[in-house]
Design a protein around this motif. Structure first.
Motif, PDB file in Angstrom:
ATOM      1  N   ARG A  12       0.840  -1.203   0.000  1.00  0.00           N
ATOM      2  CA  ARG A  12       0.000   0.000   0.000  1.00  0.00           C
ATOM      3  C   ARG A  12       0.878   1.258   0.000  1.00  0.00           C
ATOM      4  NH1 ARG A  12      -4.878  -0.121   3.760  1.00  0.00           N
ATOM      5  NH2 ARG A  12      -5.532  -1.412   2.029  1.00  0.00           N
ATOM      6  N   PHE A  13       1.936   1.243   0.781  1.00  0.00           N
ATOM      7  CA  PHE A  13       2.869   2.369   0.815  1.00  0.00           C
ATOM      8  C   PHE A  13       3.473   2.616  -0.572  1.00  0.00           C
ATOM      9  CE2 PHE A  13       7.290   3.858   1.636  1.00  0.00           C
ATOM     10  CZ  PHE A  13       6.985   5.112   2.151  1.00  0.00           C
ATOM     11  N   ALA A  14       3.883   1.541  -1.234  1.00  0.00           N
ATOM     12  CA  ALA A  14       4.457   1.664  -2.575  1.00  0.00           C
ATOM     13  C   ALA A  14       3.419   2.168  -3.573  1.00  0.00           C
ATOM     14  CB  ALA A  14       5.017   0.325  -3.033  1.00  0.00           C
ATOM     15  N   ALA A  15       2.171   1.728  -3.433  1.00  0.00           N
ATOM     16  CA  ALA A  15       1.120   2.181  -4.339  1.00  0.00           C
ATOM     17  C   ALA A  15       0.871   3.676  -4.178  1.00  0.00           C
ATOM     18  CB  ALA A  15      -0.160   1.395  -4.091  1.00  0.00           C
ATOM     19  N   VAL A  16       0.855   4.144  -2.939  1.00  0.00           N
ATOM     20  CA  VAL A  16       0.671   5.579  -2.700  1.00  0.00           C
ATOM     21  C   VAL A  16       1.839   6.363  -3.284  1.00  0.00           C
ATOM     22  CG1 VAL A  16       0.598   7.341  -0.883  1.00  0.00           C
ATOM     23  CG2 VAL A  16      -0.805   5.289  -0.682  1.00  0.00           C
ATOM     24  N   LEU A  17       3.060   5.883  -3.067  1.00  0.00           N
ATOM     25  CA  LEU A  17       4.227   6.568  -3.626  1.00  0.00           C
ATOM     26  C   LEU A  17       4.236   6.527  -5.149  1.00  0.00           C
ATOM     27  CD1 LEU A  17       7.239   5.697  -1.299  1.00  0.00           C
ATOM     28  CD2 LEU A  17       6.003   7.852  -1.523  1.00  0.00           C
ATOM     29  N   LEU A  18       3.763   5.431  -5.739  1.00  0.00           N
ATOM     30  CA  LEU A  18       3.681   5.360  -7.200  1.00  0.00           C
ATOM     31  C   LEU A  18       2.731   6.414  -7.746  1.00  0.00           C
ATOM     32  CD1 LEU A  18       3.693   1.589  -8.181  1.00  0.00           C
ATOM     33  CD2 LEU A  18       5.137   3.367  -9.119  1.00  0.00           C
ATOM     34  N   VAL A  19       1.562   6.532  -7.135  1.00  0.00           N
ATOM     35  CA  VAL A  19       0.601   7.524  -7.600  1.00  0.00           C
ATOM     36  C   VAL A  19       1.175   8.933  -7.419  1.00  0.00           C
ATOM     37  CG1 VAL A  19      -1.686   8.505  -7.194  1.00  0.00           C
ATOM     38  CG2 VAL A  19      -1.399   6.035  -7.238  1.00  0.00           C
ATOM     39  N   PHE A  20       1.786   9.189  -6.262  1.00  0.00           N
ATOM     40  CA  PHE A  20       2.385  10.501  -6.009  1.00  0.00           C
ATOM     41  C   PHE A  20       3.543  10.776  -6.975  1.00  0.00           C
ATOM     42  CE2 PHE A  20       5.689  12.995  -3.875  1.00  0.00           C
ATOM     43  CZ  PHE A  20       5.009  14.190  -3.725  1.00  0.00           C
ATOM     44  N   GLY A  21       4.457   9.814  -7.100  1.00  0.00           N
ATOM     45  CA  GLY A  21       5.605  10.000  -7.992  1.00  0.00           C
ATOM     46  C   GLY A  21       5.189  10.134  -9.449  1.00  0.00           C
ATOM     47  N   GLY A  22       4.178   9.368  -9.857  1.00  0.00           N
ATOM     48  CA  GLY A  22       3.669   9.489 -11.223  1.00  0.00           C
ATOM     49  C   GLY A  22       3.040  10.846 -11.476  1.00  0.00           C
ATOM     50  N   ALA A  23       2.302  11.355 -10.483  1.00  0.00           N
ATOM     51  CA  ALA A  23       1.696  12.681 -10.621  1.00  0.00           C
ATOM     52  C   ALA A  23       2.771  13.765 -10.722  1.00  0.00           C
ATOM     53  CB  ALA A  23       0.761  12.954  -9.448  1.00  0.00           C
ATOM     54  N   MET A  24       3.822  13.628  -9.942  1.00  0.00           N
ATOM     55  CA  MET A  24       4.909  14.600 -10.005  1.00  0.00           C
ATOM     56  C   MET A  24       5.647  14.520 -11.346  1.00  0.00           C
ATOM     57  SD  MET A  24       4.799  16.343  -7.262  1.00  0.00           S
ATOM     58  CE  MET A  24       3.027  16.158  -7.260  1.00  0.00           C
ATOM     59  N   THR A  25       5.782  13.318 -11.872  1.00  0.00           N
ATOM     60  CA  THR A  25       6.409  13.148 -13.183  1.00  0.00           C
ATOM     61  C   THR A  25       5.537  13.765 -14.272  1.00  0.00           C
ATOM     62  OG1 THR A  25       7.467  11.128 -12.401  1.00  0.00           O
ATOM     63  CG2 THR A  25       7.379  11.433 -14.774  1.00  0.00           C
ATOM     64  N   ILE A  26       4.222  13.612 -14.143  1.00  0.00           N
ATOM     65  CA  ILE A  26       3.297  14.242 -15.095  1.00  0.00           C
ATOM     66  C   ILE A  26       3.459  15.757 -15.052  1.00  0.00           C
ATOM     67  CG2 ILE A  26       0.845  14.717 -15.537  1.00  0.00           C
ATOM     68  CD1 ILE A  26       0.293  11.804 -14.676  1.00  0.00           C
ATOM     69  N   LEU A  27       3.536  16.329 -13.859  1.00  0.00           N
ATOM     70  CA  LEU A  27       3.705  17.777 -13.735  1.00  0.00           C
ATOM     71  C   LEU A  27       5.023  18.251 -14.327  1.00  0.00           C
ATOM     72  CD1 LEU A  27       2.263  18.408 -10.164  1.00  0.00           C
ATOM     73  CD2 LEU A  27       1.199  18.916 -12.371  1.00  0.00           C
ATOM     74  N   ALA A  28       6.077  17.492 -14.126  1.00  0.00           N
ATOM     75  CA  ALA A  28       7.368  17.858 -14.727  1.00  0.00           C
ATOM     76  C   ALA A  28       7.282  17.808 -16.240  1.00  0.00           C
ATOM     77  CB  ALA A  28       8.464  16.926 -14.226  1.00  0.00           C
ATOM     78  N   GLY A  29       6.599  16.791 -16.780  1.00  0.00           N
ATOM     79  CA  GLY A  29       6.437  16.687 -18.226  1.00  0.00           C
ATOM     80  C   GLY A  29       5.628  17.832 -18.801  1.00  0.00           C
ATOM     81  N   ILE A  30       4.536  18.191 -18.126  1.00  0.00           N
ATOM     82  CA  ILE A  30       3.701  19.305 -18.597  1.00  0.00           C
ATOM     83  C   ILE A  30       4.483  20.609 -18.553  1.00  0.00           C
ATOM     84  CG2 ILE A  30       1.669  20.698 -18.009  1.00  0.00           C
ATOM     85  CD1 ILE A  30       0.295  18.080 -17.171  1.00  0.00           C
ATOM     86  N   SER A  31       5.260  20.802 -17.491  1.00  0.00           N
ATOM     87  CA  SER A  31       6.080  22.016 -17.383  1.00  0.00           C
ATOM     88  C   SER A  31       7.092  22.104 -18.509  1.00  0.00           C
ATOM     89  CB  SER A  31       6.816  22.037 -16.044  1.00  0.00           C
ATOM     90  OG  SER A  31       5.913  22.082 -14.982  1.00  0.00           O
ATOM     91  N   ALA A  32       7.706  20.993 -18.844  1.00  0.00           N
ATOM     92  CA  ALA A  32       8.710  20.994 -19.912  1.00  0.00           C
ATOM     93  C   ALA A  32       8.080  21.208 -21.284  1.00  0.00           C
ATOM     94  CB  ALA A  32       9.485  19.686 -19.897  1.00  0.00           C
ATOM     95  N   ILE A  33       6.870  20.678 -21.471  1.00  0.00           N
ATOM     96  CA  ILE A  33       6.219  20.809 -22.776  1.00  0.00           C
ATOM     97  C   ILE A  33       5.770  22.246 -23.020  1.00  0.00           C
ATOM     98  CG2 ILE A  33       4.172  20.155 -24.107  1.00  0.00           C
ATOM     99  CD1 ILE A  33       4.440  17.358 -22.757  1.00  0.00           C
ATOM    100  N   PHE A  34       5.148  22.860 -22.028  1.00  0.00           N
ATOM    101  CA  PHE A  34       4.543  24.170 -22.238  1.00  0.00           C
ATOM    102  C   PHE A  34       5.482  25.347 -22.024  1.00  0.00           C
ATOM    103  CE2 PHE A  34       0.665  21.629 -21.454  1.00  0.00           C
ATOM    104  CZ  PHE A  34       0.096  21.830 -22.690  1.00  0.00           C
ATOM    105  N   ASP A  35       6.484  25.203 -21.184  1.00  0.00           N
ATOM    106  CA  ASP A  35       7.416  26.302 -20.960  1.00  0.00           C
ATOM    107  C   ASP A  35       8.790  25.733 -20.657  1.00  0.00           C
ATOM    108  OD1 ASP A  35       8.544  28.769 -20.588  1.00  0.00           O
ATOM    109  OD2 ASP A  35       7.607  29.153 -18.653  1.00  0.00           O
TER     110      ASP A  35
END
Length: 128
Positions: A12-35
């Protein structure tokens, strides 16, 4: 009679970290794409990538990592294996992202390492 496997402990701990880490990776990708000007591109670094292209890679990888984290909550063995592989890919991607955004990349790299450890340790309770 089939037993339903409940997700507890490190999984469960790993699943929570996966969702959190994936969301942060998505935000980094969006930041790089748009600006892409918010990321520093250093010269003379061993790895040189186009920031926008790397942003798309982060966005896609982040979405897949979030989906793997959500499926890990169901307790499927295949989800654990896929999550370890995706966390490994995320660790490599974040290692290569260090010259562009070091603190963010090192934080996500540490999260990926903890995810791999938590999934490999697993739940140590005997299933009866």
């Amino acid at each position: 009679m089939t037993k339903s496997r409940s997700v507890t402990g490190w999984t469960r701990f790993a699943a929570v970290l996966l969702v959190f880490g994936g969301a942060m990776t998505i935000l980094a990708g969006i930041s790089a794409i748009f600006d892409d000007s918010i990321f520093v591109t250093t010269r003379h670094y061993l790895f040189s990538f186009d920031v926008i292209g790397w942003g798309w890679a982060h966005l896609i990888l982040g979405i897949v990592i979030v989906l793997a984290g959500l499926s890990l909550f169901k307790g499927a063995t295949w989800a654990r294996i896929v999550a370890v592989v995706l966390a490994g890919l995320g660790a490599v991607a974040n290692f290569l992202w260090i010259p562009h955004y070091p603190l963010w990349a090192l934080t996500l790299l540490a999260i990926d390492v903890v995810i791999i450890w938590a999934l490999c340790v697993g739940d140590r309770r005997a299933h009866t």
